[in-house]
Design an enzyme around this catalytic site. Structure first.
Site, PDB file in Angstrom:
ATOM      1  N   ARG A  25      68.230  -1.286  23.002  1.00  0.00           N
ATOM      2  CA  ARG A  25      66.843  -1.415  22.523  1.00  0.00           C
ATOM      3  C   ARG A  25      66.712  -0.194  20.618  1.00  0.00           C
ATOM      4  NH1 ARG A  25      62.949   0.962  19.733  1.00  0.00           N
ATOM      5  NH2 ARG A  25      62.721   2.955  20.594  1.00  0.00           N
ATOM      6  N   ASP A  26      66.860   0.666  21.258  1.00  0.00           N
ATOM      7  CA  ASP A  26      67.093   1.151  19.413  1.00  0.00           C
ATOM      8  C   ASP A  26      68.396   1.171  18.932  1.00  0.00           C
ATOM      9  OD1 ASP A  26      65.767   3.465  18.134  1.00  0.00           O
ATOM     10  OD2 ASP A  26      65.279   4.770  18.883  1.00  0.00           O
ATOM     11  N   HIS A 217      61.810  11.914  22.364  1.00  0.00           N
ATOM     12  CA  HIS A 217      63.259  10.828  22.153  1.00  0.00           C
ATOM     13  C   HIS A 217      63.711  11.547  20.778  1.00  0.00           C
ATOM     14  CE1 HIS A 217      63.612   6.358  21.232  1.00  0.00           C
ATOM     15  NE2 HIS A 217      63.768   7.271  19.771  1.00  0.00           N
ATOM     16  N   HIS A 219      66.830  12.305  17.009  1.00  0.00           N
ATOM     17  CA  HIS A 219      67.408  11.503  15.898  1.00  0.00           C
ATOM     18  C   HIS A 219      68.530  12.531  16.006  1.00  0.00           C
ATOM     19  CE1 HIS A 219      66.557   6.765  16.458  1.00  0.00           C
ATOM     20  NE2 HIS A 219      65.891   7.337  16.764  1.00  0.00           N
ATOM     21  N   CYS A 250      65.194   3.072  12.991  1.00  0.00           N
ATOM     22  CA  CYS A 250      64.036   2.559  13.140  1.00  0.00           C
ATOM     23  C   CYS A 250      64.629   1.338  11.798  1.00  0.00           C
ATOM     24  CB  CYS A 250      63.025   3.120  13.117  1.00  0.00           C
ATOM     25  SG  CYS A 250      61.626   2.417  12.550  1.00  0.00           S
ATOM     26  N   ASN A 259      69.970   7.766  17.344  1.00  0.00           N
ATOM     27  CA  ASN A 259      69.750   8.973  18.258  1.00  0.00           C
ATOM     28  C   ASN A 259      70.465   9.697  18.488  1.00  0.00           C
ATOM     29  OD1 ASN A 259      69.067   5.616  18.583  1.00  0.00           O
ATOM     30  ND2 ASN A 259      67.516   7.282  19.766  1.00  0.00           N
TER      31      ASN A 259
END
Ligand code: COA
Ligand code: ZN
Length: 322
Positions: A25-26, A217, A219, A250, A259
């Site tokens: 996803r990310d 979460h 990065h 993002c 991440n």
């Protein structure tokens, strides 16, 4: 353990941690090229087989906003689901919730930024409008008995507004709690967190909303991603999100990079005696596969260096001559 400001840890470091893989996803949302659906399915199935307990595998967002994840339904259909790993997906609004429920996700993850300007860039709504929409998301999810988890983006700083007050986190977290969400995650969208900011945010939420389950979460944009995990562990936080090989970012935040890397995180946790249920060697093999898929070297370190006790033969290395 003691952090740099001398405040002793208030909580026990957890014995077991739930690692959520967000690479498909990310990670893949930030790739210029579209990763083929069958490749996504293969990687997700390998992650599940390696024992990853929770995956935020894709997003039910507008395919125009994030074309890289337009195949979310096909991906879910291709995944082997008998293992018990949780398959979670991002939903920005009511439309996303309806699609996610119809597709049969285990968990929906709503998201809103703690700063107005990033929320407008990311989902074209004010924070208040996003929160209002989540009431309907909660209603849709409850019809199908789907769990909802709430994410807060730019939780430790916004690339447009700078520092984010803890009161902004509390406002959103309280709304999520009142809607009965199973937990929240604080997202460091552009890597602005530092260990003391993590400590401050977690302690504030624990003081004001003690029943809320908080996960993190990060990065690694400024190289302190795993230091932030240490700060979280010190506060007793037992859930972390990470991306295989350390890809991610993002598309609607300037300077967003990868991440924290899942294999490097799992290595750290295992070396601290913290259980994850994940097979680290298999995870490294997947990360090397991801490098091949995207066709470039990625930031993950363990997949390159190997475990610290993976020793080398003496004759592999030349002797220095003076
Ligand atoms: N899934 C699929 N399509 C959606 C959707 C969803 N969750 N939400 C809206 N749409 C569609 C609408 O049906 C409409 O389609 P149409 O033009 O064919 O009729 C179009 O998108 C515009 O709808 P609107 O409600 O006006 O949305 P918007 O243009 O204001 O965009 C979002 C809002 C949230 C849909 C969009 O900004 C988005 O998907 N952002 C994703 C951001 C993201 O994932 N960031 C990375 C994670 S941090
Ligand atoms: Zn992220």
């Amino acid at each position: 353990m003691v952090l740099t400001n001398g405040i002793a840890a208030m909580n026990e470091v957890p014995k077991k941690v739930t690692v959520t893989e967000v690479g498909t996803r990310d990670g893949f949302q930030a790739e210029a090229q579209f990763i083929p659906t069958e490749t996504k399915i293969r990687l997700i199935n390998e992650l599940i087989a390696a024992g990853v307990p929770r995956l935020e595998f894709s997003s039910f967002v507008s395919p125009r906003a994030i074309p890289q994840l337009a195949d979310v339904v096909e991906v879910l259909e291709g995944v082997k689901r008998e293992s018990g790993s949780t398959l979670a997906a991002l939903v920005p609004n009511e439309r996303g919730a309806a699609r996610a429920a119809a597709a049969g996700v285990d968990e929906m993850v709503t998201f809103v930024s703690a700063s107005e300007s990033h929320n407008l860039k990311n989902v074209n709504r004010t924070i208040g409008e996003s929160l209002k929409g989540f009431d309907e998301v909660a209603r849709i999810a409850s019809i199908d008995g789907v769990r909802v988890h709430g994410a807060i983006a730019t939780a430790f700083g916004c690339p447009f507004e700078g520092d984010v007050p803890v009161a902004s986190l509390e406002r959103i977290a309280r709304h999520y709690r009142d809607l009965g969400f199973v937990g929240i995650s604080l997202g460091d969208t552009t890597g602005m967190a530092t260990p003391l900011l993590v400590q401050r945010a977690v302690r504030h939420l624990r003081d004001t909303l003690p029943d809320l389950h908080v996960t993190l979460h990060f990065h690694n944009t400024r190289g302190v991603g795993l230091a932030n995990v240490m700060a979280g562990l010190n506060e007793g936080i037992d859930g972390y999100e990470a991306s295989f090989a350390g890809i991610g970012g993002c598309p609607f935040a300037p300077g967003a990079t990868g991440n924290i890397c899942t294999e490097d995180l799992v290595y750290l946790l295992h070396e601290m005696g913290i259980e994850t249920g994940i097979d680290l060697e298999r995870l490294c093999a997947i990360a090397r596969d991801v490098e091949t898929v995207v066709g470039r070297t990625l930031p993950g370190q363990l997949m390159k260096a190997g475990h610290r006790l993976q020793l080398h033969a003496l004759e592999e290395v030349a002797t220095a001559e003076g």
